[in-house]
Scaffold this active site. Structure first.
Site, mmCIF file in Angstrom:
data_model
loop_
_atom_site.group_PDB
_atom_site.id
_atom_site.type_symbol
_atom_site.label_atom_id
_atom_site.label_comp_id
_atom_site.label_asym_id
_atom_site.label_seq_id
_atom_site.Cartn_x
_atom_site.Cartn_y
_atom_site.Cartn_z
ATOM 1 N N HIS A 190 0.832 -1.207 0.000
ATOM 2 C CA HIS A 190 0.000 0.000 0.000
ATOM 3 C C HIS A 190 0.861 1.249 0.000
ATOM 4 C CE1 HIS A 190 -3.908 -1.994 1.354
ATOM 5 N NE2 HIS A 190 -4.051 -1.518 0.136
ATOM 6 N N ASP A 455 1.263 -17.345 -13.429
ATOM 7 C CA ASP A 455 1.184 -18.784 -13.182
ATOM 8 C C ASP A 455 1.903 -19.598 -14.257
ATOM 9 O OD1 ASP A 455 -0.152 -19.207 -10.736
ATOM 10 O OD2 ASP A 455 -2.002 -18.466 -11.644
ATOM 11 N N CYS A 502 -2.429 -10.953 -19.396
ATOM 12 C CA CYS A 502 -2.801 -10.153 -18.234
ATOM 13 C C CYS A 502 -1.890 -10.441 -17.049
ATOM 14 C CB CYS A 502 -4.261 -10.384 -17.867
ATOM 15 S SG CYS A 502 -4.615 -12.100 -17.472
HETATM 16 C C1 PEP Z 1 -1.610 -14.913 -13.863
HETATM 17 O O1 PEP Z 1 -1.522 -16.044 -13.396
HETATM 18 O O2 PEP Z 1 -0.756 -14.396 -14.617
HETATM 19 C C2 PEP Z 1 -2.760 -14.064 -13.526
HETATM 20 C C3 PEP Z 1 -2.986 -12.936 -14.158
HETATM 21 O O3 PEP Z 1 -3.566 -14.487 -12.535
HETATM 22 P P1 PEP Z 1 -3.238 -14.383 -10.979
HETATM 23 O O4 PEP Z 1 -2.006 -13.523 -10.814
HETATM 24 O O5 PEP Z 1 -4.449 -13.782 -10.369
HETATM 25 O O6 PEP Z 1 -3.011 -15.799 -10.624
HETATM 26 MG MG MG Z 2 -3.192 -17.037 -12.397
#
Ligand code: PEP
Ligand code: MG
Length: 572
Positions: A190, A455, A502
């Site tokens: 934060h 991930d 993402c």
């Molecule tokens: C990812 O795994 O890249 C992702 C965007 O999901 P999270 O970070 O929420 O696992």
């Molecule tokens: Mg993920």
């Protein structure tokens, strides 16, 4: 002693100023039992009243300096104090175990801090800092220890501390506080988020800065690279750095309102923002985001004491879709399990929860829970363009089942006369290597892919993304990862579909040229990274990035790949 240190660049900006050491008297909780239970209860209750008044005051200060959105954190802090479950837990320990007030608060706080700290999602890990901030304040009052008053600093300084709490950060006056450097923390603390809003440079995670400086030192810091120099010898180097930063900032400012166009005039790449709750939309729009590429829906479930109803979810999704004013919103279905727990639902004990009963595996098994979310998402899609995506898809069957379930819910709604959007897209996260390898087949059924590199990298390298012992293996630029990205993007394009990303990698300045070269269509990142990515794209042609990507795919190592990127960017 070496006078240079490297930390995590958490808020960009260059500063040179005198050190201000914030070395708070540590809290030592007395272990003696309560002699007078009534008096202890009164102490706790007085501390809560005092802390609430403080928080109200801080909220006012923050509202003026940081705006309503950031000030909301103090509302969240106040709500921690107002949570009867928490105060009841304090009281129970005092009444039944004769704990003194400070010990009772400390023990309850520890439990919640441990619970939040163990969670994978940064948002929820930060809740641990919130609980600590609030409960430390209470304990300080009970023990009559001073609470730091940073608002009164009236000379130019760089604060050096173990850590800065959100409430301390909100008190900083950027006219005097030129920066801060802390032993702990990272980009998603934060304190870091607030520092970026206040535009105060910050370097965190320095581990030993507090013991390395004394009150008479001057500190120079670069909040983008994480570089620190104690008593800098060559001040002109730092003056130049500061000028370069100022110039770049001014340049990036224009990119908030510019279109995303490459040097060769291609305008098909889309830059979007990742959000964790409806209140994050404003920052995405303000930074020129062209959509939401990932709305993590977990907050609705984790910030709750029951599975959110269809109606509760619908309101949240509708708000985001409406606020996006016709720009696309991609919402990810519940990605729970692993280390993301719910207080009101018991997941089975597993040896490897990250590889276990989670995300789409859980929702396909609990269609009752899934149905509430899918119906809410479908109803929200009537208010603007929506993409629904499923997390942790491993097999084509899984995707087809989830998609069919969504289509069945859609038919049911339409039959009942409930509006569903015409532009609805149904896609999937690519975050398990098997899905990347088989992208070609998946693309027959999915409208789009969104690569979750956070991930995908951990599963590809078999390196836990949370473990500090194997961070050296967490390599976004490893050619193996690039090959999986290529398979994913090519697979989508072969079937006329689009591929986005993402995971954090999408917003990394060094990744953008490679991803352009691989032909990635949509880049979803934290709002503040958007202008930088847009400026990088404006400097590069698709031809040169394609050549870069082709060479990178032939490399043996991460370092070789990065060297190629640096070589290209040096000429820009
Ligand atoms: C990812 O795994 O890249 C992702 C965007 O999901 P999270 O970070 O929420 O696992
Ligand atoms: Mg993920």
């Amino acid at each position: 002693m070496a006078n240079k240190m490297m930390g995590i660049g958490a808020s960009a900006g260059v500063a040179v100023a005198k050190v201000y050491i914030l070395d708070e008297q540590p809290i030592v909780i007395p272990q003696d039992t309560a002699k007078d239970v009534t008096a202890e209860l009164a102490n706790v209750s007085q501390a809560i009243t005092k802390a609430k008044a403080d928080l109200e005051n801080l909220q006012k200060i923050a509202q003026e300096k940081l705006g309503a959105e950031k000030a909301a954190i103090f509302e969240a802090h106040a709500s921690i104090l107002e949570d009867p479950a928490l105060t009841e837990e304090f009281e129970t320990l005092i009444k039944t175990q004769s704990y003194n007030g400070a010990k009772a608060i400390g023990e309850v706080a520890e439990k919640y801090i441990a619970m939040f700290s163990a969670m994978e999602d940064d948002y929820f890990r930060e809740r641990a800092a919130d609980v600590k901030d609030v409960t430390d304040r209470l304990i300080r009052y009970i023990l009559n220890l001073p609470v730091a008053d940073l608002a009164s600093i009236a000379e130019e300084v760089i604060i050096v501390a173990e850590d800065l709490t959100p409430s301390q950060t909100a008190q900083l006056n950027p006219a005097y506080v030129k920066g801060f450097a802390c032993n702990v923390g990272g980009r998603t603390s934060h304190a870091a988020i607030m520092a970026r809003s206040l535009e105060i440079p910050a370097v965190l995670g320095l581990k030993t800065i507090l013991s390395a400086v004394s009150a008479t030192d001057v500190l120079a810091m670069d909040g983008a690279t994480g570089e620190i120099e104690i008593n800098p010898q060559k001040t002109d180097v730092w003056t130049k750095k500061a000028e370069t930063f100022k110039k770049e900032k001014a340049e990036l400012e224009q990119f908030k309102t510019k279109k995303t166009v490459t040097k060769d005039g291609f305008d098909g790449f889309v830059l979007e923002g990742n959000i964790g709750s409806p209140k994050d939309v404003a920052a995405v729009l303000e930074n020129g985001g062209e959509g939401i590429g990932l709305f993590r829906s977990e907050f609705l479930y984790m910030d709750n004491d029951h599975f959110p109803t269809e109606e509760e979810q619908f309101e949240a999704y509708k708000q985001v879709v409406t606020d996006m004013q016709g720009k696309v919103t991609i919402i990810r279905t519940l990605d729970i399990g692993g280390d993301k727990k719910l207080s009101y639902f018991k997941f089975p004990e597993e040896m490897n929860p990250f590889l276990g009963y989670r995300a789409i595996r859980f929702t396909l098994d609990r269609k009752d829970i899934f149905k509430d979310q899918i119906r809410a998402l479908l109803r929200a899609s009537a208010f603007g363009p929506v993409g629904i995506m499923f997390p942790m898809i491993a097999t084509v069957d899984e995707f087809k089942t989830a998609k069919q379930f969504t289509l069945d819910c859609k038919a049911e709604l339409e039959k009942a006369g409930v509006a569903v959007g015409k532009d609805l897209q149904i896609g999937m996260m690519v975050e398990i290597p098997a899905a990347a390898v088989l992208a070609d087949q998946f693309a027959k059924y999915a409208d789009f892919f969104s690569v979750g590199t956070n991930d995908l990298i951990q599963y590809s390298m078999a390196a836990d993304r949370m473990s500090e012992h194997v961070t050296y293996l967490y390599q976004p630029y490893n050619p193996a990862i690039l090959k999986l990205l290529k398979l994913t993007i090519d697979g989508a394009h072969k079937h006329g579909k689009w591929a986005g990303m993402c995971g954090e990698m999408a917003g990394e300045p060094e990744a953008v040229p490679l991803l352009m070269g691989l032909g990635l269509d949509a880049y979803s990142m934290s709002a503040t990274s958007i202008t930088k990515a847009r400026s990088i794209m404006a400097k590069l042609t698709r031809k040169e990035t394609a050549e870069l990507a082709n060479k990178a795919l032939e490399c043996d190592t991460t370092d070789e790949v990065l060297a190629l990127v640096h070589k290209l960017m040096q000429t820009k």
